[in-house]
Design an enzyme around this catalytic site. Structure first.
Site, PDB file in Angstrom:
ATOM      1  N   GLU A  46       0.884  -1.191   0.036  1.00  0.00           N
ATOM      2  CA  GLU A  46      -0.064   0.097   0.024  1.00  0.00           C
ATOM      3  C   GLU A  46       0.918   1.169   0.066  1.00  0.00           C
ATOM      4  OE1 GLU A  46      -3.853   1.753   2.497  1.00  0.00           O
ATOM      5  OE2 GLU A  46      -2.229   0.446   3.653  1.00  0.00           O
ATOM      6  N   LYS A 118     -10.022   0.726  -1.613  1.00  0.00           N
ATOM      7  CA  LYS A 118     -10.408   0.277  -0.341  1.00  0.00           C
ATOM      8  C   LYS A 118     -11.487   1.108   0.208  1.00  0.00           C
ATOM      9  CE  LYS A 118      -7.321   0.995   3.819  1.00  0.00           C
ATOM     10  NZ  LYS A 118      -6.258   1.543   4.158  1.00  0.00           N
ATOM     11  N   CYS A 156      -4.856  -3.619   3.089  1.00  0.00           N
ATOM     12  CA  CYS A 156      -4.639  -3.226   4.135  1.00  0.00           C
ATOM     13  C   CYS A 156      -5.710  -3.573   5.372  1.00  0.00           C
ATOM     14  CB  CYS A 156      -4.397  -1.858   4.539  1.00  0.00           C
ATOM     15  SG  CYS A 156      -3.237  -1.566   5.907  1.00  0.00           S
TER      16      CYS A 156
END
Length: 281
Positions: A46, A118, A156
């Site tokens: 990321e 995300k 993540c």
């Protein structure tokens, strides 16, 4: 030696900073290392291209996926004949006050195959990471066919939500889960490896978890510990230094995926949510 029914992949670990050119140079070097090791897919963590040192820096450099930053990474993929998983790119949002944290998958001809945005993050207390203050959250599950199996794209904090990975495996046919991250040192020490291995075990998928590691600035440090995990939950790739820059290489063995799923057919044994609702009445 690779098994007959396998393909070699790699995961990168790096310490990105607030300098696009420096980060690109690091990525280019790691691509060469991965190519030399025989890998055909390299997964970056990321925020691979930029980690801001001050508030608002990421918004200033955010670009659309057809902008010069991503075009540079597409050229890198094409020139190296390497698939690239770019986990967490600052994609320009719908207005100047927002960006999208986008996981972008590029094939070996330099074409963007897919991207995943995300979901939101809001961690109260201590260091605050409320991404919705400047990030537009994604709403779609994304899985993509590739020479490395069917890839499930996440980023993540998604790691803490097993239902995302259940959807990828049981409703979208994922075989390999990509989890680029920039975990903090505190949360990484406590939860990183155990969550990754749990996601691999409960989905019977390979997990490739490329991580940021080390100090990005005076105010920010990432845990590191880039891992590749097989469908049985065994760690098959790990950098010896948790905070170093480098790559880890492993083989995706499709016969192992089939073997694990055949010997323990959880896809057949799973109960729909309706079953549990009825059982609790």
């Amino acid at each position: 030696m690779m098994a007959v029914n396998s393909v070699r992949v790699a995961a990168a670990q790096m310490t990105s900073i607030n300098d696009l050119a420096t980060n690109y140079a690091t990525c280019a070097r790691l691509v060469k290392e991965a190519a030399s090791a025989g890998a055909k897919l390299l997964c970056f963590p990321e925020n691979f291209s930029f980690v801001g040192a001050k508030e608002g820096e990421s918004l200033k450099i955010a670009e659309p996926l057809d902008g010069p930053i991503m075009k540079g990474y597409c050229a890198l993929a094409r020139e190296s004949s390497m698939w690239l998983s770019l986990g967490g790119f600052q994609e320009r949002g719908s207005d100047d006050a927002h960006l999208c944290n986008s996981h972008v998958l590029i094939d070996d001809t330099g074409n963007i195959r897919s991207s995943y945005k995300k979901f939101d993050v809001d961690v109260p207390g201590g260091a605050v990471y409320k991404e919705s203050s400047f990030t537009e959250a994604g709403k779609e599950i994304v899985a993509v066919d590739s020479p490395f199996g069917r890839l499930g794209l996440t980023v993540c904090y998604d790691l803490r939500f097993p239902e995302v990975y259940q959807q990828l495996r049981f409703h979208h046919g994922a075989q390999v889960l990509l989890i680029p991250a920039a975990f903090t040192k505190v949360t990484g020490e406590a939860h990183w490896e155990v969550l990754l291995r749990a996601r691999a075990i409960e989905t019977q998928c390979y997990v490739i978890a490329a991580a940021q590691g080390g100090k990005h600035s005076e105010k920010r440090e990432s845990y590191g510990d880039t891992l590749i995990i097989d469908p049985w939950g065994t760690v098959i790739g790990r950098l010896p230094d948790r905070a170093s820059t480098g790559i880890v290489v492993a083989d995706i063995d499709f016969s192992l995926i089939e073997s694990v799923r055949t010997k323990m057919p959880i896809s057949q044994h799973r109960k729909p949510i309706e079953f549990w609702k009825q059982a609790s009445m």
